[in-house]
Every structure is written in C-alpha cells, then in structure tokens.
Design an enzyme around this catalytic site. Sequence first.
Site, PDB file in Angstrom:
ATOM      1  CE  LYS A   1      12.339  -2.339   0.526  1.00 17.28           C
ATOM      2  NZ  LYS A   1      12.794  -0.956   0.514  1.00 17.28           N
TER       3      LYS A   1
ATOM      4  CD1 TRP B   1       6.242   1.148   0.028  1.00 14.95           C
ATOM      5  CD2 TRP B   1       6.512   0.923  -2.190  1.00 14.95           C
ATOM      6  NE1 TRP B   1       7.405   1.795  -0.332  1.00 14.95           N
ATOM      7  CE2 TRP B   1       7.599   1.662  -1.675  1.00 14.95           C
ATOM      8  CE3 TRP B   1       6.470   0.660  -3.564  1.00 14.95           C
ATOM      9  CZ2 TRP B   1       8.630   2.146  -2.483  1.00 14.95           C
ATOM     10  CZ3 TRP B   1       7.495   1.139  -4.364  1.00 14.95           C
ATOM     11  CH2 TRP B   1       8.555   1.868  -3.825  1.00 14.95           C
TER      12      TRP B   1
ATOM     13  CG  ASP C   1       5.226  -5.606  -1.288  1.00  9.97           C
ATOM     14  OD1 ASP C   1       6.295  -6.101  -0.890  1.00  9.97           O
ATOM     15  OD2 ASP C   1       5.152  -4.476  -1.810  1.00  9.97           O
TER      16      ASP C   1
HETATM   17  N1  PMP Z   1       7.108  -2.755  -1.907  1.00 15.64           N
HETATM   18  C1  PMP Z   1       7.624  -2.247  -0.770  1.00 15.64           C
HETATM   19  C2  PMP Z   1       6.919  -2.477   0.526  1.00 15.64           C
HETATM   20  C3  PMP Z   1       8.809  -1.501  -0.835  1.00 15.64           C
HETATM   21  O1  PMP Z   1       9.319  -0.981   0.282  1.00 15.64           O
HETATM   22  C4  PMP Z   1       9.450  -1.311  -2.075  1.00 15.64           C
HETATM   23  C5  PMP Z   1      10.753  -0.553  -2.200  1.00 15.64           C
HETATM   24  N2  PMP Z   1      11.031   0.367  -1.261  1.00 15.64           N
HETATM   25  C6  PMP Z   1       8.868  -1.871  -3.205  1.00 15.64           C
HETATM   26  C7  PMP Z   1       7.695  -2.584  -3.083  1.00 15.64           C
HETATM   27  C8  PMP Z   1       9.505  -1.694  -4.549  1.00 15.64           C
HETATM   28  O2  PMP Z   1      10.624  -2.492  -4.578  1.00 15.64           O
HETATM   29  P1  PMP Z   1      11.662  -2.503  -5.784  1.00 15.64           P
HETATM   30  O3  PMP Z   1      12.366  -1.199  -5.747  1.00 15.64           O
HETATM   31  O4  PMP Z   1      12.529  -3.677  -5.441  1.00 15.64           O
HETATM   32  O5  PMP Z   1      10.910  -2.701  -7.041  1.00 15.64           O
END
Ligand code: PMP
Length: 376
Positions: A212, A104, A188
């Site tokens: 989450k 991520w 994040d």
């Molecule tokens: N950052 C992290 C740590 C994630 O776990 C996720 C989604 N699993 C995201 C960003 C992306 O999130 P979104 O699908 O809401 O754009």
Amino acid sequence: MTRPWNFSAGPAALPQPVLEQAAAEMLDWHGCGMSVMELSHRGEQFGRIRDETEQALRDLLHIPDDFAVLFLQGGATAQNALVPLNLIGRSQANHADYVLSGRWSHKSFKEAQPYGALAVAASSGEATEIDGQSQDAWTWFPEPAQWQIRPDAAYVHMCSNETVGGVQLTKLPDLAQLGAPGVPLVVDASSDFLSVPIDFSRVGMLYVGAQKNAGPAGVTIVIVRKDLLGHAHPLCPTPFNYAHLEAADSMFNTPPTYAIYMVGLVLKWLQQQGGVAAMEKASKAKSQLLYDYLDSTSFYRSMVAKPWRSRMNIPFLLHDEKLDGPFLSEAEAAGLLQLKGHKSVGGMRASIYNAMPMQGVEALVSFMQAFEQRHG
Ligand code: PMP
C-alpha cells in the site's frame, strides 16, 4: 507519459519516479550487468540494497536501536498466526488481548484463536451513537480509555488503519497510561505505514504488508522490540521465527529480493519528499478535501464517525446505489481507476496513499461534482 489516477486499496499506486527508476535499472543494476532479480541474496550487491533499505526505514521512522527490522514473506495475513506463535509464550497463561475495529483486526483475532487464550479488549463491532449520530458497526474506533487489558497479556493487538472500513487511530495509545505498563502493543499498520509518525516508546511490534504505502506485494515488514524475542512456540516454523530472522539479518531463507529493492526506492523517494512529516501533512490536506466535499452534499455520504475517519482509505456511498455502476464506468472513462468499494461495505472507496498527489484527489472531487450535476 500521463497515467490514470489509481485509487486501489492495494496493491496500490507507486510513485511514478520509482517505477521509472526501476525500469531504467531493470537490465543492469548500477553497472553490474545484472537485474536486481538476478542478484544472489547473499552477495555484496544485494546486501547493500538490503542494508540501505533498512537504514532508510530506520531514518524515516526514527526506529530505536533496540528494535529489529525484519523482511519476511506471507503478507500481513501470515502475521495473524506468527504474532501469537512468536510472542504469546511471554504470558504463562497464554493470554493475548485484541482490539476489534473492523474487518482486518477481526481477521487477526480469528486466526490467532488456536494459539492461546485470547480476549477482546474492546470492539466496535456493533452500532453505537457518537455526537448524537448513530454509527454502524465498524464505522468507529473503540476509545483506548475503554480497553480492558489483562495485566498478564503477552500483548495487545490492534490495527491502526482499517483498510476496508476506513477507520483510523492516528495516535497510538500509551498502554502504561491505560494501566498495563508491561504489556506490549502490537500494531497492524499495513495501510497507514509511513503516513504518520510512530512513537516507538508505545510500540512493542508493528507489522506491514508493503503493497500500500511501502512498495509492491511480496514483502512483509516486521519491526519488533528485541527483548520480546525468544519466546516462540516450538512449532513456529523457523523461517518465521523472529529471533532466528533477526540473527540471520532476515536471510534465513531467500528473501523477496526484488520487493525489498522496490521498498528501498520508495523510501528514497519519501526522503526526497520531506519524509513522514511531509506525508502526514499532505495526507491531512488530501483527505480533508474529499471529506469536506462529502460533507457538503447529500448526493454522497461518508459513513465513518468523524474522529476516526481514515486519511488513507475513504469509503463513501452514493445516495442512490443504482448510480454505482454509472459512477464507476464514467470514472474509469475519466481516468479514475479502482474506486469500487469493498463488497462488505458497498459503494465506493478512494484509497489515497502517499503516492497519490493532491492533483489526483482534486481530479476525483471535480469528477464527483460533475457526476452529481449530471445525475442529481
Ligand atoms: N491488514 C490490513 C490492514 C490490510 O489492509 C491487509 C490487506 N488489505 C491485510 C492486513 C492483509 O494483507 P496481506 O494481503 O498482505 O496478507
């Protein structure tokens, strides 16, 4: 009604009382004769929902008054571009530094490239040795003391919990102590939000996709120190300009009203459970139970270096990957759902967010023990 245990990484299990309350209020919210989905976002009723949701968040996390709380759309993924579009103008040289600790944070770095002169402050993208054990790429977290931060960086970006790799930094670093006193930390926190306390004296901005630990998909929460606002790139779309959103109480355009309402219900449930401190204690105990079992057998294996093992997302491998299919089908038959690991890691992943009670983790460990006996 008994429901199966859902170990999805997100959208993830929600607390059952929250779903029950939402169901009970579906047709008629608080006697107004309308569903929350049917309320005007500019009306008094939704205004109350929004304000109470923000206040609950401020209370739970002790968010100081000099931080704005914004509700947006586009997910955490959109923030990968919106963070530089809003903040990088703080640096005359358009500098921003990124800590890479997994899929991520790496994605955030890639997406931000067109907006400035980025640098990698630290990366765990290669194998290393920790406590005499060899560790693969993305199975450890770069030590903050080793981060290379440019003093004129507009911000340092990091991901506190890598949902795919299962790597977490539970204590945010103090950049002043790392020799970068004026540089804000952008976090994040999508997958460990509300499971650990946050020291806002160490944070410039934090963002979260709700699906989450905070609610359903569809709303992104941004918590940003107000003095960082006002540097947006002229091409930043107005609905994503933090300063405009803050001035408009996140109502520059129609916000994701139902998702915000659901976040509000989750936050009230969290308050009833004892707040973030109680969630932290519970997540330590839940994750410990699973890690202790993984470490006690050679049938399964955790790949993540011990100091950074996530309390939220626990990937693990079976000693023989031919057993992955039977593991998943037998788990499903036993009422344990969505345990398949991310395709880049393989094996299994148990995501045990706030809504997963200890009972669910105990059920998983008992199943794993029985599976080991049947197939070991
Ligand atoms: N950052 C992290 C740590 C994630 O776990 C996720 C989604 N699993 C995201 C960003 C992306 O999130 P979104 O699908 O809401 O754009």
